[in-house]
Design an enzyme around this catalytic site. Sequence first.
Site, mmCIF file in Angstrom:
data_model
loop_
_atom_site.group_PDB
_atom_site.id
_atom_site.type_symbol
_atom_site.label_atom_id
_atom_site.label_comp_id
_atom_site.label_asym_id
_atom_site.label_seq_id
_atom_site.Cartn_x
_atom_site.Cartn_y
_atom_site.Cartn_z
ATOM 1 N N LYS A 33 2.551 7.697 8.932
ATOM 2 C CA LYS A 33 3.911 7.825 9.502
ATOM 3 C C LYS A 33 4.157 9.259 9.961
ATOM 4 O O LYS A 33 4.742 9.502 11.010
ATOM 5 C CB LYS A 33 4.969 7.455 8.452
ATOM 6 C CG LYS A 33 5.083 5.964 8.208
ATOM 7 C CD LYS A 33 6.331 5.629 7.429
ATOM 8 C CE LYS A 33 6.249 5.952 5.970
ATOM 9 N NZ LYS A 33 5.758 4.926 5.075
ATOM 10 N N ARG A 51 2.734 -5.032 0.407
ATOM 11 C CA ARG A 51 2.450 -4.347 -0.867
ATOM 12 C C ARG A 51 3.624 -4.465 -1.818
ATOM 13 O O ARG A 51 3.461 -4.609 -3.024
ATOM 14 C CB ARG A 51 2.157 -2.855 -0.600
ATOM 15 C CG ARG A 51 0.806 -2.623 0.016
ATOM 16 C CD ARG A 51 0.713 -1.213 0.560
ATOM 17 N NE ARG A 51 0.917 -0.207 -0.456
ATOM 18 C CZ ARG A 51 1.420 1.012 -0.242
ATOM 19 N NH1 ARG A 51 1.744 1.382 0.984
ATOM 20 N NH2 ARG A 51 1.577 1.861 -1.223
HETATM 21 N N1 URA Z 1 6.474 5.979 0.405
HETATM 22 C C1 URA Z 1 5.852 5.518 1.516
HETATM 23 O O1 URA Z 1 6.280 5.789 2.641
HETATM 24 N N2 URA Z 1 4.759 4.753 1.365
HETATM 25 C C2 URA Z 1 4.245 4.452 0.151
HETATM 26 O O2 URA Z 1 3.252 3.776 0.084
HETATM 27 C C3 URA Z 1 4.913 4.929 -1.004
HETATM 28 C C4 URA Z 1 6.035 5.724 -0.853
#
Ligand code: URA
Length: 435
Positions: A187, A168
């Site tokens: 996460k 990305r």
């Molecule tokens: N922080 C993240 O961990 N992921 C994202 O997509 C954007 C900011």
Amino acid sequence: MRMYDIIEKKRDGGELSESEIKWFVSGVSDGSLPDYQITALLMAIYLKGMSDAETAALTGAMAHSGNTLDLSRFKDLSADKHSTGGVGDKTTLVVAPIAACLGAKIAKMSGRGLGHTGGTVDKLEAIPGYRTSLSPDEFINTAEKHGICVIGADKSLDPADKKLYALRDVTATVGCIPLIVSSIMSKKLAGGAHNIVLDVKCGSGSFMKTAADARLLAEKMVTIGKTCGKNVSAVITNMDVPLGSAVGNWVEVREALQVLRGSREFPDLRKVCLTLAAELVSMSRGIDEDSAEKAVEDALDSGKAYEKFLEWISAQGGDISVFDDSSFCRAEYSMEVKSRRDGYISSCNTEGIGLCAMTLGAGRAAKDDVIDPTAGILIKKKRGDFVKQGETEAGLLTSRRETLEEACRRYCESRTVTDAPPEPEPLIYEKIKGR
Ligand code: URA
């Protein structure tokens, strides 16, 4: 299943099924899907969006794409925080010790900075000896014994996010709400904490430029966390100006130390830290908001949070003697940015200020760039302040002399000075609770 059909379905605005999403995520994690097909789907998602059901399926599949942490030994006390990314954001360094000295157990994996945003791991690595990589046992045992352990992201947790985020980042598909929600929440779910506070940044230095977008992002993350049985709170905070006055790595550690030692010099940083810490303490201790606010202020003002910070840094190998050594990590070169006219600092492009710090060496333009821990910016005049012609607006610091000129240009382009003061903006926009 065929990746071609999944891309085509999303390209035409269709809704992907849970099994299609799981199949896609497993192909990302095991390396069987080529980058060109993964990025084609990411761009289709960016353009066509995702329903709540698709976003939840993507989050769940990513959270289980690798190992997950078991923090059950901490019962309901396990706590984590996440920032959506900003400039001058050193809140973890203050929030974690405040919450830990009030009983929360913080076993946290943090990220590195990329582009204009900073990362907690880079800041911690500016402290000599601090170990950001520990074995799983050492990680959990340190958190158990000291109440905090903060390390870099473990490669075995959420490998799908690592791959997707990297793609990305180079295909202009970062700023997309379902992709941000699934990246952050997968996460956090894999990280295992029961109580999570999300600092959703809003403004020119963050991914969410408007309060409406920040609210939408916050609401979606809170809903997903709640659906997965977690206590999640989001606090939407201002990122139209850098937080505090320091932007960089060592300079940010030093500023966080000043707040922990009771300084009132950075009221915005202090307030955001106290707000985030109160949310974490209220959730993990099950106490009401007013009592939590009082407890966190006492922890900071009594010096207990500062003592906990020293205990934490020492436990992870950091040399705390440098905190009292004013010659430590001094930049070799510096330059003062002087105002060309009298007036008020008005609009501020905080992303530009982050890029200025990156130019000085405080951040990475590419993944393998080496950080200069001495590099950074000390902002003397912030949005709304009056400045006189010739007065210093900011100090630029670096050990790479050749960066100073471009950094100074970037800084000057990142703010305007006007006759009238700008409209004040809120520091904390709102809190969204998922309990
Ligand atoms: N922080 C993240 O961990 N992921 C994202 O997509 C954007 C900011």
